[in-house]
Design a protein around this motif. Structure first.
Motif, PDB file in Angstrom:
ATOM      1  N   GLY A  83       0.779  -1.231   0.000  1.00  0.00           N
ATOM      2  CA  GLY A  83       0.000   0.000   0.000  1.00  0.00           C
ATOM      3  C   GLY A  83       0.811   1.282   0.000  1.00  0.00           C
ATOM      4  O   GLY A  83       0.246   2.366   0.095  1.00  0.00           O
ATOM      5  N   LEU A  84       2.128   1.158  -0.090  1.00  0.00           N
ATOM      6  CA  LEU A  84       2.997   2.340  -0.093  1.00  0.00           C
ATOM      7  C   LEU A  84       3.700   2.457  -1.437  1.00  0.00           C
ATOM      8  O   LEU A  84       4.209   1.470  -1.976  1.00  0.00           O
ATOM      9  CB  LEU A  84       4.038   2.257   1.017  1.00  0.00           C
ATOM     10  N   SER A  85       3.756   3.675  -1.958  1.00  0.00           N
ATOM     11  CA  SER A  85       4.429   3.942  -3.229  1.00  0.00           C
ATOM     12  C   SER A  85       5.938   4.004  -3.013  1.00  0.00           C
ATOM     13  O   SER A  85       6.434   4.010  -1.881  1.00  0.00           O
ATOM     14  CB  SER A  85       3.941   5.272  -3.801  1.00  0.00           C
ATOM     15  N   MET A  86       6.671   4.088  -4.132  1.00  0.00           N
ATOM     16  CA  MET A  86       8.121   4.241  -4.036  1.00  0.00           C
ATOM     17  C   MET A  86       8.484   5.511  -3.263  1.00  0.00           C
ATOM     18  O   MET A  86       9.432   5.509  -2.483  1.00  0.00           O
ATOM     19  CB  MET A  86       8.756   4.278  -5.425  1.00  0.00           C
ATOM     20  N   ALA A  87       7.731   6.578  -3.476  1.00  0.00           N
ATOM     21  CA  ALA A  87       8.005   7.823  -2.754  1.00  0.00           C
ATOM     22  C   ALA A  87       7.820   7.627  -1.252  1.00  0.00           C
ATOM     23  O   ALA A  87       8.612   8.125  -0.449  1.00  0.00           O
ATOM     24  CB  ALA A  87       7.083   8.936  -3.260  1.00  0.00           C
ATOM     25  N   SER A  88       6.781   6.895  -0.869  1.00  0.00           N
ATOM     26  CA  SER A  88       6.535   6.629   0.553  1.00  0.00           C
ATOM     27  C   SER A  88       7.648   5.777   1.148  1.00  0.00           C
ATOM     28  O   SER A  88       8.129   6.052   2.259  1.00  0.00           O
ATOM     29  CB  SER A  88       5.196   5.916   0.734  1.00  0.00           C
ATOM     30  N   TRP A  89       8.062   4.734   0.418  1.00  0.00           N
ATOM     31  CA  TRP A  89       9.154   3.893   0.907  1.00  0.00           C
ATOM     32  C   TRP A  89      10.441   4.692   1.017  1.00  0.00           C
ATOM     33  O   TRP A  89      11.197   4.538   1.988  1.00  0.00           O
ATOM     34  CB  TRP A  89       9.352   2.672  -0.001  1.00  0.00           C
ATOM     35  N   ASN A  90      10.704   5.550   0.034  1.00  0.00           N
ATOM     36  CA  ASN A  90      11.896   6.387   0.101  1.00  0.00           C
ATOM     37  C   ASN A  90      11.864   7.251   1.359  1.00  0.00           C
ATOM     38  O   ASN A  90      12.865   7.367   2.059  1.00  0.00           O
ATOM     39  CB  ASN A  90      12.027   7.268  -1.142  1.00  0.00           C
ATOM     40  N   ALA A  91      10.721   7.843   1.650  1.00  0.00           N
ATOM     41  CA  ALA A  91      10.614   8.700   2.826  1.00  0.00           C
ATOM     42  C   ALA A  91      10.881   7.908   4.108  1.00  0.00           C
ATOM     43  O   ALA A  91      11.676   8.335   4.963  1.00  0.00           O
ATOM     44  CB  ALA A  91       9.239   9.361   2.882  1.00  0.00           C
ATOM     45  N   LEU A  92      10.244   6.758   4.249  1.00  0.00           N
ATOM     46  CA  LEU A  92      10.430   5.951   5.463  1.00  0.00           C
ATOM     47  C   LEU A  92      11.884   5.523   5.634  1.00  0.00           C
ATOM     48  O   LEU A  92      12.459   5.668   6.724  1.00  0.00           O
ATOM     49  CB  LEU A  92       9.531   4.717   5.410  1.00  0.00           C
ATOM     50  N   ILE A  93      12.461   5.009   4.581  1.00  0.00           N
ATOM     51  CA  ILE A  93      13.848   4.537   4.678  1.00  0.00           C
ATOM     52  C   ILE A  93      14.798   5.711   4.879  1.00  0.00           C
ATOM     53  O   ILE A  93      15.752   5.618   5.663  1.00  0.00           O
ATOM     54  CB  ILE A  93      14.217   3.699   3.441  1.00  0.00           C
ATOM     55  N   ALA A  94      14.535   6.822   4.206  1.00  0.00           N
ATOM     56  CA  ALA A  94      15.405   8.001   4.355  1.00  0.00           C
ATOM     57  C   ALA A  94      15.386   8.520   5.780  1.00  0.00           C
ATOM     58  O   ALA A  94      16.433   8.929   6.305  1.00  0.00           O
ATOM     59  CB  ALA A  94      14.984   9.095   3.380  1.00  0.00           C
ATOM     60  N   PHE A  95      14.240   8.500   6.435  1.00  0.00           N
ATOM     61  CA  PHE A  95      14.195   8.943   7.830  1.00  0.00           C
ATOM     62  C   PHE A  95      14.960   7.970   8.728  1.00  0.00           C
ATOM     63  O   PHE A  95      15.584   8.376   9.711  1.00  0.00           O
ATOM     64  CB  PHE A  95      12.756   9.152   8.293  1.00  0.00           C
ATOM     65  N   GLY A  96      14.945   6.676   8.375  1.00  0.00           N
ATOM     66  CA  GLY A  96      15.786   5.716   9.086  1.00  0.00           C
ATOM     67  C   GLY A  96      17.267   6.004   8.869  1.00  0.00           C
ATOM     68  O   GLY A  96      18.074   5.919   9.813  1.00  0.00           O
ATOM     69  N   LEU A  97      17.627   6.365   7.638  1.00  0.00           N
ATOM     70  CA  LEU A  97      19.019   6.731   7.353  1.00  0.00           C
ATOM     71  C   LEU A  97      19.405   7.999   8.112  1.00  0.00           C
ATOM     72  O   LEU A  97      20.533   8.115   8.605  1.00  0.00           O
ATOM     73  CB  LEU A  97      19.228   6.923   5.855  1.00  0.00           C
ATOM     74  N   ALA A  98      18.478   8.937   8.225  1.00  0.00           N
ATOM     75  CA  ALA A  98      18.749  10.162   8.998  1.00  0.00           C
ATOM     76  C   ALA A  98      19.035   9.814  10.456  1.00  0.00           C
ATOM     77  O   ALA A  98      19.902  10.437  11.086  1.00  0.00           O
ATOM     78  CB  ALA A  98      17.570  11.129   8.890  1.00  0.00           C
ATOM     79  N   ALA A  99      18.344   8.802  10.984  1.00  0.00           N
ATOM     80  CA  ALA A  99      18.605   8.368  12.361  1.00  0.00           C
ATOM     81  C   ALA A  99      20.015   7.791  12.485  1.00  0.00           C
ATOM     82  O   ALA A  99      20.696   8.017  13.505  1.00  0.00           O
ATOM     83  CB  ALA A  99      17.554   7.345  12.800  1.00  0.00           C
TER      84      ALA A  99
END
Length: 152
Positions: A127-143
């Protein structure tokens, strides 16, 4: 975890996301829209930051890496909102380019070029688009970058 391990994981995460985006484009036949391209640039910046930050101690490079990850995550959230119809996207979400072409050739290229819309979901998983996955993973990378920054 050690500072350099955190930085390496964060930079590798950006590399993996960037390579995945290129794979979807070139192997999967899913051309990117304007917002997709915008999401790639901060990852491209984070990779050399990570390589340099492993060799040079200090807090500035992990901070810049974290800002790059937060930037692509924010663009991903914005793109998700555009895809879900929560707000308007850029007025020009189309392919561009015409350098070195005559006016007639440029016009033909525009007329025959497929329009890549920012508000269409080209691919999704769970249910998540590539943009949504990018956002979630990117925030994990920011952590990860944040943790490296705290160890600097």
């Amino acid at each position: 975890m050690q500072r350099n391990t955190l930085i390496g994981l964060a930079a590798f995460g950006s590399l993996a996301l960037l390579l995945g985006a290129f794979a979807f484009q070139h192997l999967g036949g899913l051309p990117p829209c304007k917002l997709c391209i915008w999401q790639r640039w901060p990852h491209a910046v984070a990779i050399p930051i990570g390589l340099i930050a492993v060799a040079i101690r200090g807090w500035l490079l992990p901070l810049l890496g974290m800002l790059a990850a937060l930037t692509t995550g924010a663009i991903g959230l914005y793109h998700t909102g555009v895809e879900r119809g929560l707000w308007e996207g850029p007025a020009t979400c189309t392919a561009s380019g015409g350098d070195g072409l005559s006016n007639a050739d440029f016009f033909d290229k525009i007329v025959t070029a497929p329009v890549i819309r920012c508000d269409d979901v080209a691919w999704e998983m769970l249910g998540l688009s590539m943009a949504s996955w990018n956002a979630l993973i990117a925030f994990g990378l920011a952590a990860l970058w944040w943790a490296a920054l705290r160890k600097s």
